[in-house]
Motif scaffolding. Structure first.
Motif, mmCIF file in Angstrom:
data_model
loop_
_atom_site.group_PDB
_atom_site.id
_atom_site.type_symbol
_atom_site.label_atom_id
_atom_site.label_comp_id
_atom_site.label_asym_id
_atom_site.label_seq_id
_atom_site.Cartn_x
_atom_site.Cartn_y
_atom_site.Cartn_z
ATOM 1 N N LEU A 93 0.844 -1.184 0.000
ATOM 2 C CA LEU A 93 0.000 0.000 0.000
ATOM 3 C C LEU A 93 0.883 1.239 0.000
ATOM 4 O O LEU A 93 1.797 1.340 0.820
ATOM 5 N N PHE A 94 0.632 2.148 -0.928
ATOM 6 C CA PHE A 94 1.421 3.370 -0.966
ATOM 7 C C PHE A 94 0.521 4.554 -1.256
ATOM 8 O O PHE A 94 -0.600 4.400 -1.725
ATOM 9 N N GLY A 95 1.020 5.721 -0.922
ATOM 10 C CA GLY A 95 0.218 6.907 -1.152
ATOM 11 C C GLY A 95 1.053 8.160 -1.095
ATOM 12 O O GLY A 95 2.278 8.116 -1.163
ATOM 13 N N THR A 96 0.380 9.262 -0.938
ATOM 14 C CA THR A 96 1.034 10.558 -0.868
ATOM 15 C C THR A 96 0.891 11.100 0.546
ATOM 16 O O THR A 96 0.125 10.568 1.351
ATOM 17 N N CYS A 97 1.642 12.144 0.826
ATOM 18 C CA CYS A 97 1.576 12.726 2.168
ATOM 19 C C CYS A 97 1.987 14.188 2.100
ATOM 20 O O CYS A 97 2.509 14.650 1.093
ATOM 21 N N GLY A 98 1.760 14.874 3.194
ATOM 22 C CA GLY A 98 2.259 16.232 3.326
ATOM 23 C C GLY A 98 3.670 16.171 3.891
ATOM 24 O O GLY A 98 4.007 15.279 4.663
ATOM 25 N N VAL A 99 4.499 17.107 3.501
ATOM 26 C CA VAL A 99 5.891 17.115 3.941
ATOM 27 C C VAL A 99 6.076 18.179 5.016
ATOM 28 O O VAL A 99 5.633 19.324 4.853
ATOM 29 N N LEU A 100 6.719 17.804 6.110
ATOM 30 C CA LEU A 100 6.980 18.734 7.203
ATOM 31 C C LEU A 100 8.431 19.216 7.206
ATOM 32 O O LEU A 100 8.778 20.141 7.912
ATOM 33 N N ASP A 101 9.263 18.571 6.418
ATOM 34 C CA ASP A 101 10.674 18.922 6.291
ATOM 35 C C ASP A 101 10.869 19.525 4.902
ATOM 36 O O ASP A 101 10.794 18.829 3.896
ATOM 37 N N ARG A 102 11.108 20.824 4.848
ATOM 38 C CA ARG A 102 11.187 21.531 3.555
ATOM 39 C C ARG A 102 12.355 21.079 2.687
ATOM 40 O O ARG A 102 12.393 21.384 1.503
ATOM 41 N N SER A 103 13.300 20.345 3.243
ATOM 42 C CA SER A 103 14.433 19.876 2.430
ATOM 43 C C SER A 103 14.048 18.658 1.580
ATOM 44 O O SER A 103 14.800 18.276 0.683
ATOM 45 N N ILE A 104 12.899 18.065 1.847
ATOM 46 C CA ILE A 104 12.450 16.908 1.072
ATOM 47 C C ILE A 104 11.825 17.407 -0.228
ATOM 48 O O ILE A 104 10.893 18.208 -0.222
ATOM 49 N N GLU A 105 12.346 16.908 -1.339
ATOM 50 C CA GLU A 105 11.872 17.340 -2.651
ATOM 51 C C GLU A 105 10.478 16.797 -2.943
ATOM 52 O O GLU A 105 10.104 15.727 -2.473
ATOM 53 N N ASP A 106 9.742 17.535 -3.772
ATOM 54 C CA ASP A 106 8.418 17.110 -4.216
ATOM 55 C C ASP A 106 8.520 15.748 -4.900
ATOM 56 O O ASP A 106 9.458 15.492 -5.666
ATOM 57 N N CYS A 107 7.575 14.885 -4.628
ATOM 58 C CA CYS A 107 7.489 13.539 -5.203
ATOM 59 C C CYS A 107 8.622 12.615 -4.755
ATOM 60 O O CYS A 107 8.928 11.631 -5.428
ATOM 61 N N SER A 108 9.247 12.913 -3.638
ATOM 62 C CA SER A 108 10.283 12.037 -3.093
ATOM 63 C C SER A 108 9.660 10.774 -2.528
ATOM 64 O O SER A 108 8.485 10.754 -2.155
ATOM 65 N N VAL A 109 10.463 9.744 -2.430
ATOM 66 C CA VAL A 109 10.023 8.510 -1.783
ATOM 67 C C VAL A 109 10.368 8.622 -0.303
ATOM 68 O O VAL A 109 11.523 8.852 0.065
ATOM 69 N N ILE A 110 9.349 8.478 0.526
ATOM 70 C CA ILE A 110 9.529 8.518 1.980
ATOM 71 C C ILE A 110 9.125 7.165 2.531
ATOM 72 O O ILE A 110 8.023 6.688 2.265
ATOM 73 N N ILE A 111 10.009 6.557 3.294
ATOM 74 C CA ILE A 111 9.697 5.286 3.944
ATOM 75 C C ILE A 111 9.587 5.558 5.436
ATOM 76 O O ILE A 111 10.581 5.884 6.092
ATOM 77 N N PRO A 112 8.385 5.449 5.986
ATOM 78 C CA PRO A 112 8.243 5.676 7.427
ATOM 79 C C PRO A 112 8.901 4.554 8.230
ATOM 80 O O PRO A 112 8.805 3.391 7.872
#
Length: 184
Positions: A93-112
């Motif tokens: 399951l994957f999705g989108t999220c809001g970014v709280l760290d401005r150094s993370i580029e748009d459409c980056s892959v984030i693994i919680p």
């Protein structure tokens, strides 16, 4: 455990149900998946106000299931429970999220790897706690695969909430201070 109402009371096993099922939340992403991989409808789940079709496709010789997850923890988890009752064994399951760290580029892959729990559904699946580990069993697999593919990613803590319109500046700042890099 048996509940008063169980997923098997609502859906029946689907003959030939793929063992691996992929799902996402974004309609555009799901439509690209369905268009790119094709597939045939093999079943459906229903929540109070909608039907969720389930498709089967083949990818590199493997049978894969696909469906679009409804947004919101209760609807998402109820649908996933029914997908397992149909015969699936693994859900990606994957999705989108809001970014709280401005150094993370748009459409980056984030693994919680951890989550601040600000919703109620997860408390029915794991003991109560303010934070919970996320993906401990698969984190190394995820990062290894992305590394092999040469894809950039970031690992970090997420804030999971169902109160999108209750994300005040103060809450956002508190979540940032606690180490959250994104909100879903």
């Amino acid at each position: 455990r048996q509940a008063v109402v169980n997923p098997a009371d609502v859906v029946k096993p689907v003959r030939g149900m793929p063992k691996v099922v992929v799902s996402c939340f974004a309609r555009e992403t799901f439509l690209r998946m369905a268009d790119g991989f094709g597939g045939v409808k093999i079943g459906e789940t229903r929540i109070a106000n909608m039907t969720v079709p389930v498709y089967q496709t083949n990818y590199k010789g493997a049978s894969i299931g696909m469906y679009m997850s409804p947004v919101g923890s209760p609807a998402c988890v109820s649908t996933a429970e029914e997908i397992f009752a149909m015969g699936a064994e693994t859900l990606i399951l994957f999705g989108t999220c809001g970014v709280l760290d401005r150094s993370i580029e748009d459409c980056s892959v984030i693994i919680p790897d951890r989550a601040v729990r600000d919703e109620g559904t997860s408390y029915h699946y794991a003991p109560a706690s303010r934070e919970i580990p996320v993906n401990p069993r698969y984190l190394e697999t995820f990062t290894g695969l992305l590394g092999e593919l040469g894809l950039k990613y970031i690992v970090g803590k997420t804030w999971t909430t169902d109160g999108i319109y209750r994300e005040t500046r103060d809450k956002v700042n508190r979540r940032r201070q606690s180490g959250c890099i994104c909100v879903d």
